[in-house]
Design a protein around this motif. Structure first.
Motif, PDB file in Angstrom:
ATOM      1  N   LEU A 191      -8.633   9.574   4.240  1.00 31.20           N
ATOM      2  CA  LEU A 191      -7.286   9.836   3.894  1.00 31.20           C
ATOM      3  C   LEU A 191      -6.296   8.734   4.409  1.00 31.20           C
ATOM      4  O   LEU A 191      -5.485   8.339   3.517  1.00 31.20           O
ATOM      5  N   LEU A 192      -6.128   8.412   5.572  1.00 35.37           N
ATOM      6  CA  LEU A 192      -5.253   7.405   6.278  1.00 35.37           C
ATOM      7  C   LEU A 192      -5.442   6.159   5.616  1.00 35.37           C
ATOM      8  O   LEU A 192      -4.467   5.477   5.295  1.00 35.37           O
ATOM      9  N   VAL A 193      -6.595   5.765   5.718  1.00 41.74           N
ATOM     10  CA  VAL A 193      -6.961   4.333   4.977  1.00 41.74           C
ATOM     11  C   VAL A 193      -6.590   4.318   3.721  1.00 41.74           C
ATOM     12  O   VAL A 193      -5.839   3.264   3.189  1.00 41.74           O
ATOM     13  N   ILE A 194      -6.629   5.048   2.930  1.00 43.07           N
ATOM     14  CA  ILE A 194      -6.322   5.483   1.406  1.00 43.07           C
ATOM     15  C   ILE A 194      -4.791   5.212   1.335  1.00 43.07           C
ATOM     16  O   ILE A 194      -3.981   4.632   0.603  1.00 43.07           O
ATOM     17  N   TRP A 195      -4.027   6.232   2.221  1.00 44.03           N
ATOM     18  CA  TRP A 195      -2.700   6.258   2.113  1.00 44.03           C
ATOM     19  C   TRP A 195      -2.055   4.848   2.622  1.00 44.03           C
ATOM     20  O   TRP A 195      -1.150   4.319   1.746  1.00 44.03           O
ATOM     21  N   ALA A 196      -2.388   4.309   3.653  1.00 50.47           N
ATOM     22  CA  ALA A 196      -1.973   2.888   4.359  1.00 50.47           C
ATOM     23  C   ALA A 196      -2.295   1.819   3.188  1.00 50.47           C
ATOM     24  O   ALA A 196      -1.199   0.933   3.084  1.00 50.47           O
ATOM     25  N   ASP A 197      -3.505   1.951   2.620  1.00 46.07           N
ATOM     26  CA  ASP A 197      -3.624   0.822   1.580  1.00 46.07           C
ATOM     27  C   ASP A 197      -2.692   0.747   0.462  1.00 46.07           C
ATOM     28  O   ASP A 197      -2.293  -0.404  -0.074  1.00 46.07           O
ATOM     29  N   ARG A 198      -2.428   2.078  -0.117  1.00 41.42           N
ATOM     30  CA  ARG A 198      -1.420   1.912  -1.150  1.00 41.42           C
ATOM     31  C   ARG A 198       0.055   1.719  -0.656  1.00 41.42           C
ATOM     32  O   ARG A 198       0.751   1.155  -1.130  1.00 41.42           O
ATOM     33  N   ARG A 199       0.328   2.150   0.737  1.00 43.66           N
ATOM     34  CA  ARG A 199       1.826   1.921   1.138  1.00 43.66           C
ATOM     35  C   ARG A 199       1.981   0.649   1.503  1.00 43.66           C
ATOM     36  O   ARG A 199       3.047   0.046   1.319  1.00 43.66           O
ATOM     37  N   PHE A 200       1.125  -0.159   1.974  1.00 42.82           N
ATOM     38  CA  PHE A 200       1.352  -1.374   2.677  1.00 42.82           C
ATOM     39  C   PHE A 200       0.642  -2.421   2.175  1.00 42.82           C
ATOM     40  O   PHE A 200       0.542  -3.632   2.340  1.00 42.82           O
ATOM     41  N   THR A 201      -0.170  -2.212   0.997  1.00 42.80           N
ATOM     42  CA  THR A 201      -1.065  -3.020   0.256  1.00 42.80           C
ATOM     43  C   THR A 201      -1.887  -3.957   1.094  1.00 42.80           C
ATOM     44  O   THR A 201      -1.865  -5.394   1.154  1.00 42.80           O
ATOM     45  N   GLY A 277     -13.495  -2.741 -16.410  1.00 41.78           N
ATOM     46  CA  GLY A 277     -13.706  -1.355 -15.741  1.00 41.78           C
ATOM     47  C   GLY A 277     -12.795  -0.370 -16.298  1.00 41.78           C
ATOM     48  O   GLY A 277     -12.013  -0.559 -17.180  1.00 41.78           O
ATOM     49  N   GLU A 278     -12.998   0.890 -15.557  1.00 37.61           N
ATOM     50  CA  GLU A 278     -12.164   2.090 -16.017  1.00 37.61           C
ATOM     51  C   GLU A 278     -10.964   2.113 -15.355  1.00 37.61           C
ATOM     52  O   GLU A 278     -10.109   2.698 -15.746  1.00 37.61           O
ATOM     53  N   GLY A 279     -10.740   1.430 -14.191  1.00 39.99           N
ATOM     54  CA  GLY A 279      -9.853   1.767 -13.229  1.00 39.99           C
ATOM     55  C   GLY A 279      -8.601   0.782 -13.527  1.00 39.99           C
ATOM     56  O   GLY A 279      -8.568  -0.052 -14.541  1.00 39.99           O
ATOM     57  N   GLU A 280      -7.435   0.819 -13.118  1.00 41.26           N
ATOM     58  CA  GLU A 280      -6.120   0.171 -13.438  1.00 41.26           C
ATOM     59  C   GLU A 280      -5.656  -0.535 -12.183  1.00 41.26           C
ATOM     60  O   GLU A 280      -6.069  -0.072 -11.054  1.00 41.26           O
ATOM     61  N   PRO A 281      -5.176  -1.797 -12.397  1.00 42.10           N
ATOM     62  CA  PRO A 281      -4.723  -2.414 -11.063  1.00 42.10           C
ATOM     63  C   PRO A 281      -3.945  -1.777 -10.351  1.00 42.10           C
ATOM     64  O   PRO A 281      -2.862  -1.349 -10.626  1.00 42.10           O
ATOM     65  N   GLU A 282      -3.891  -2.232  -8.852  1.00 44.78           N
ATOM     66  CA  GLU A 282      -2.972  -1.621  -8.162  1.00 44.78           C
ATOM     67  C   GLU A 282      -1.965  -2.674  -7.788  1.00 44.78           C
ATOM     68  O   GLU A 282      -2.071  -3.623  -7.854  1.00 44.78           O
ATOM     69  N   GLY A 283      -0.574  -1.829  -7.142  1.00 42.09           N
ATOM     70  CA  GLY A 283       0.210  -2.936  -6.430  1.00 42.09           C
ATOM     71  C   GLY A 283       0.961  -3.745  -7.523  1.00 42.09           C
ATOM     72  O   GLY A 283       1.382  -3.479  -8.349  1.00 42.09           O
ATOM     73  N   GLU A 284       0.714  -5.143  -6.966  1.00 45.45           N
ATOM     74  CA  GLU A 284       1.254  -6.312  -7.611  1.00 45.45           C
ATOM     75  C   GLU A 284       0.717  -6.152  -9.300  1.00 45.45           C
ATOM     76  O   GLU A 284       1.425  -6.582 -10.225  1.00 45.45           O
ATOM     77  N   SER A 285      -0.454  -6.082  -9.478  1.00 50.77           N
ATOM     78  CA  SER A 285      -1.210  -6.020 -10.916  1.00 50.77           C
ATOM     79  C   SER A 285      -0.406  -4.895 -11.697  1.00 50.77           C
ATOM     80  O   SER A 285      -0.226  -5.244 -12.894  1.00 50.77           O
TER      81      SER A 285
END
Length: 340
Positions: A191-201, A277-285
């Protein structure tokens, strides 16, 4: 007698005819499937293709199993190569004994081979799969529960683990369920890695390094509680020293990588299309997608306004032509009246 405790299974294997179904093996298999499933979702969100994570896992998982077993056998060689022991037992993986340090190290070699074959940067793949690995560890630790192994010191806490087996030097009693502590810790790490990855790209392997560092912190204090035999160096168990060294290496990588290669990879898989794919780009995308949508809407609005303006201009020209025609007709009629 303890009134509340975690019971141990009476046995860790069931038989379907002559086929043994081992709880330890099932936990490992389920963990691998969860890691691939979550890794695939994160890979698609980064712009990768469907199936890439599974294809690379075909290389990483076997290498990881071999590495995990090698680390265990090397660090606990006395269980297999001393007097009265059978060295053939070193190959009996289903009886337990996989070292996470060896599994990650040699598994990374397998992943590197798979990534190289597909032209994919290993750090990007590692970032995508990192939370899944933590969840796989959380599930895999329950295999130790089935085998009644790797428990902690005696305790009278209501969540104490009741050990009933006396095989291999075990003493029946109530102990800290260190397998449960590590399982819960690994869920928190994911959960920490998922949160940090979204928060800090996070990118360029930093999400994976965060997973490694966070896991090492938990492993250190949980390892300290265990009572199974282990090699000690300066009063600390070997795995505590390993956790400390790996933690420092992971933190160093995060700091150095952030300075040399800030941000995240723009392309993780050459030739991949988000629509694959079925996903959507994160962050800048995602921001780029929203910007393109807004720009397209503005362009359509401007085009509609230009069309409306042109239509009004044509109507005005037609009205002037009609007025001019009416004026000429009136003048001709007046001239004809005067001549008569």
């Amino acid at each position: 007698m303890e009134l509340a405790y975690i019971p141990s299974p009476s046995r860790g294997v069931l038989y379907l005819g002559p086929i043994p179904l081992r709880g330890y093996a099932f936990c490992i298999i389920i963990g691998v499937f969860v890691a691939v499933w979550l890794g695939n979702k994160r890979w698609l969100a980064r712009g990768g293709r469907v199936g890439t994570v599974a294809d690379i896992a075909v290389w990483a998982v076997p290498f990881g199993l071999v590495g995990g077993r090698l680390y265990h056998v090397i660090t606990d060689y006395e269980l297999y190569f001393t007097e009265g022991r059978d060295w053939v037992d070193a190959f009996k993986v289903w009886e337990g004994g996989l070292g996470i340090w060896g599994a990650i190290s040699l598994g990374a070699v397998g992943a590197w081979i798979g990534c190289r074959r597909r032209g994919i940067p290993l750090p990007a793949y590692a970032d995508a799969i990192a939370p899944g690995i933590a969840l796989a560890q959380a599930i895999g630790r329950w295999g130790n529960w089935f085998n009644q192994e790797l428990y902690g010191k005696p305790t009278d806490l209501p969540w104490a683990l009741h050990i009933t087996s006396s095989a291999d030097g075990r003493v029946p009693g109530y102990y800290h369920p260190t397998f449960l502590y590590e399982s819960l810790w690994c869920i928190g790490v994911a959960l920490l890695v998922i949160w940090a990855d979204r928060r800090f790209t996070l990118g360029h392997g930093r999400a994976f390094a965060l997973y490694v560092a966070a896991y090492c912190v938990g492993r250190a204090w949980i390892e300290y509680m265990r009572v199974d035999d282990a090699h000690h160096i300066l009063g600390l168990r070997l795995n505590d020293w390993t956790a400390l060294i790996v933690f420092l290496l992971a933190v160093t990588y995060i700091v150095v990588s952030a300075k040399k290669r800030p941000g995240r990879e723009e392309v993780v898989e050459p030739g991949a299309d988000v629509s694959d794919g079925e996903g959507e780009p994160e962050g800048e995308s995602k921001a780029e997608t929203k910007t393109e949508t807004k720009t397209g809407a503005k362009d359509e609005t401007a085009a509609d306004e230009e069309t409306s303006e042109a239509a009004r201009s044509e109507d005005a020209v037609e009205d002037e032509d009609e007025d001019e025609a009416k004026g000429k007709d009136g003048a001709e009629a007046e001239s004809a009246g005067k001549k008569s």
